[in-house]
Design a protein around this motif. Structure first.
Motif, PDB file in Angstrom:
ATOM      1  N   GLN A 126      -7.902  -1.839   0.324  1.00 47.94           N
ATOM      2  CA  GLN A 126      -6.538  -2.110  -0.105  1.00 47.94           C
ATOM      3  C   GLN A 126      -6.406  -3.587  -0.504  1.00 47.94           C
ATOM      4  O   GLN A 126      -7.348  -4.374  -0.331  1.00 47.94           O
ATOM      5  CB  GLN A 126      -5.556  -1.745   1.007  1.00 47.94           C
ATOM      6  CG  GLN A 126      -5.578  -0.251   1.347  1.00 47.94           C
ATOM      7  CD  GLN A 126      -4.298   0.186   2.007  1.00 47.94           C
ATOM      8  OE1 GLN A 126      -3.291   0.460   1.366  1.00 47.94           O
ATOM      9  NE2 GLN A 126      -4.344   0.280   3.333  1.00 47.94           N
ATOM     10  N   GLY A 184       0.834  -1.185   0.000  1.00 46.31           N
ATOM     11  CA  GLY A 184       0.000   0.000   0.000  1.00 46.31           C
ATOM     12  C   GLY A 184       0.875   1.242   0.000  1.00 46.31           C
ATOM     13  O   GLY A 184       2.109   1.153   0.134  1.00 46.31           O
ATOM     14  N   PRO A 185       0.268   2.420  -0.152  1.00 44.57           N
ATOM     15  CA  PRO A 185      -1.175   2.582  -0.361  1.00 44.57           C
ATOM     16  C   PRO A 185      -1.585   2.269  -1.799  1.00 44.57           C
ATOM     17  O   PRO A 185      -1.212   2.973  -2.728  1.00 44.57           O
ATOM     18  CB  PRO A 185      -1.415   4.062  -0.055  1.00 44.57           C
ATOM     19  CG  PRO A 185      -0.107   4.719  -0.344  1.00 44.57           C
ATOM     20  CD  PRO A 185       0.959   3.710  -0.057  1.00 44.57           C
TER      21      PRO A 185
END
Length: 478
Positions: free
Chosen positions: A153, A92-93
């Motif tokens: 995510q 991530g992000p």
């Protein structure tokens, strides 16, 4: 085979339970099984990277799920029968957009995506965390193409496939999610993008659904445990849970995270609460460190993998300075225009010396970040390395020599996976995950700096710093 273990109350129990851990990385999807003592009994890795297209860097989320399914199908049936939990972490992000029914809305937008980055400086100037600012750039760039979407995510996407639930699994502190309601509202994005329910890391979300259990060929009694972004799981999996300890997590990108009891202003770095009370997390993320090594190996050396034996004879330092900014740079510059540079080439240099200089360049970038931390008033008593880079002894030694510090290597290289297993064990046994981490994580080797080399690297580091200072205005002109 059954394992004996001691509970926190001193009771001896026997267990054959296995804890499944999944890591959705930028380059690879990894799956492993661990027992109660953190011993690994299964390991799987599949490449799932995609090449960038101009400023866009996207990937089809279903590729992650297919890799996870293949991992479980690769396991021995007897191992699958012993699985009691699945915990997921990931990169991530990276933005995965789904509708209210959990259907994906196009490809996932990875953290390498540069759409909208012309706005990053103005966003940061409004007081937005640097990492959150990168996500805002992407959301502002695509908002007119989306009607309504939930923000999740990569790890949340796998949880969705396992449970049917749309959640954000993470620790409930600033700096663990790349978005929040106030920021979305402040930039007029709250009518388009929605944040789902947050589930705290280490919490049992529920049982796996029937469809997923059948697909993975595991029991429908398996519990799904909330994980957190990979950097947090790596801290647990390396045991970097005390004041003045630093985790060096080297994969496609590089993450340096310091655990500190102090909170001091540090420009260019991210300071947010640690998930341990009265501690702070000082973080830096460099975009293409491991990626630079891969890029050079494949495109210049023309080798899929370059063996240590091919590089060990290269004289160090190489005296070629490499700037590892092949896709702009995040910490500490937050500048999309930075580029990679080889400085100091001569007729004696070949692909081997240049590849070693790439590793040295990563060391210089680390040294720059650590120097910033210390100039802000932070102290660092130990450094633990993890990830793919930690598997390379030459890389570990170069880091030690450049930094002039000892580099500790945990027994389990994939600390994100071990971190997932540790919080899963904690969720089932009730033992505090910090205590579990201290008991389970073991250091297998320590690399010591060679003083003569370090002295040479100190002089070359001055060149590394001046190359940035003197050429910063030129990068944008390219």
């Amino acid at each position: 085979m059954s394992k004996y273990w001691l509970t926190s109350e001193g009771e001896i129990k026997v267990s054959s339970e296995l804890f499944a851990a999944v890591d959705i990385g930028t380059t690879n999807v990894k799956v492993a099984l661990f027992d109660q003592e953190g011993n690994k009994s299964f390991d799987f890795q599949q490449r799932c990277a995609q090449s960038p297209r101009n400023a866009a860097h996207e990937i089809e989320p279903d590729r992650w799920w297919k890799a996870v399914v293949q991992a479980f199908h690769t396991m021995d049936e007897e191992l699958r029968k012993r699985i009691v939990t699945v915990c997921v972490t990931g990169q991530g992000p990276t933005i995965v957009l789904v509708d209210k029914n959990g259907k994906t809305l196009g490809k996932a937008i990875t953290w390498l995506d540069k759409r909208g980055y012309q706005n990053i400086s103005s966003i940061i100037q409004r007081g937005v965390d640097e990492q959150v600012a990168t996500v805002l750039c992407n959301l502002l760039a695509i908002k007119d193409t989306i009607k309504e979407a939930y923000l999740i995510q990569p790890s949340d996407y796998i949880i969705l496939k396992l449970t049917g639930m749309i959640v954000n699994a993470t620790f409930p502190f600033e700096g663990y999610l790349p978005w929040n309601q106030n920021v979305l509202s402040g930039f007029g994005l709250d009518k388009t993008f929605f944040i789902p329910e947050m589930v705290e890391a280490g919490t049992i979300i529920g049982k796996i659904n029937k469809t997923a259990s059948k697909t993975l060929k595991i029991s429908d009694d398996v519990q799904i445990v909330a994980g957190s972004p990979d950097f947090a799981m790596a801290l647990i999996g390396t045991g970097v849970l005390e004041d003045e300890m630093l985790c060096d997590r080297g994969g496609t990108s590089q993450g340096l995270t310091l655990c500190s009891k102090q909170r001091l202003p540090c420009k260019g770095l991210m300071t947010t609460p640690f998930f341990i009370a009265d501690h702070w997390k000082i973080s830096a993320v460099m975009t293409t460190t491991g990626k630079a090594y891969e890029w050079f190996s494949q495109n210049i050396a023309r080798a899929r993998l370059v063996g240590l034996s091919q590089l060990i004879a290269v004289k160090r330092p190489t005296r070629v300075i490499f700037l590892p900014h092949l896709n702009g740079e995040r910490s500490p510059y937050w500048n999309k225009d930075l580029k990679g540079v080889f400085f100091g080439l001569s007729l004696k240099d070949d692909w081997r010396s240049l590849l070693v200089s790439v590793i040295e360049g990563v060391g210089y970038a680390m040294k720059h970040i650590i120097g910033i931390m210390e100039s802000c008033g932070y102290s660092i008593k130990s450094i633990r390395a993890t990830g793919g880079q930690a598997m390379n002894e030459l890389w570990n030694q170069i880091k030690a020599d450049v930094l002039g510090r000892e580099i500790e290597i945990p027994q389990v290289f994939d600390s994100e996976l071990l971190g997932c297993a540790i919080i899963s064990i904690s969720a089932l046994t009730g033992e505090n995950f910090v205590d579990l981490s201290k008991r389970i994580v073991k250091i297998s080797k320590v690399f010591f700096p060679l003083k003569s080399r370090h002295n040479e690297y100190e002089k070359l580091f001055e060149v590394y710093e001046k190359l940035h200072e003197r050429n910063m205005d030129l990068f944008g002109k390219l």
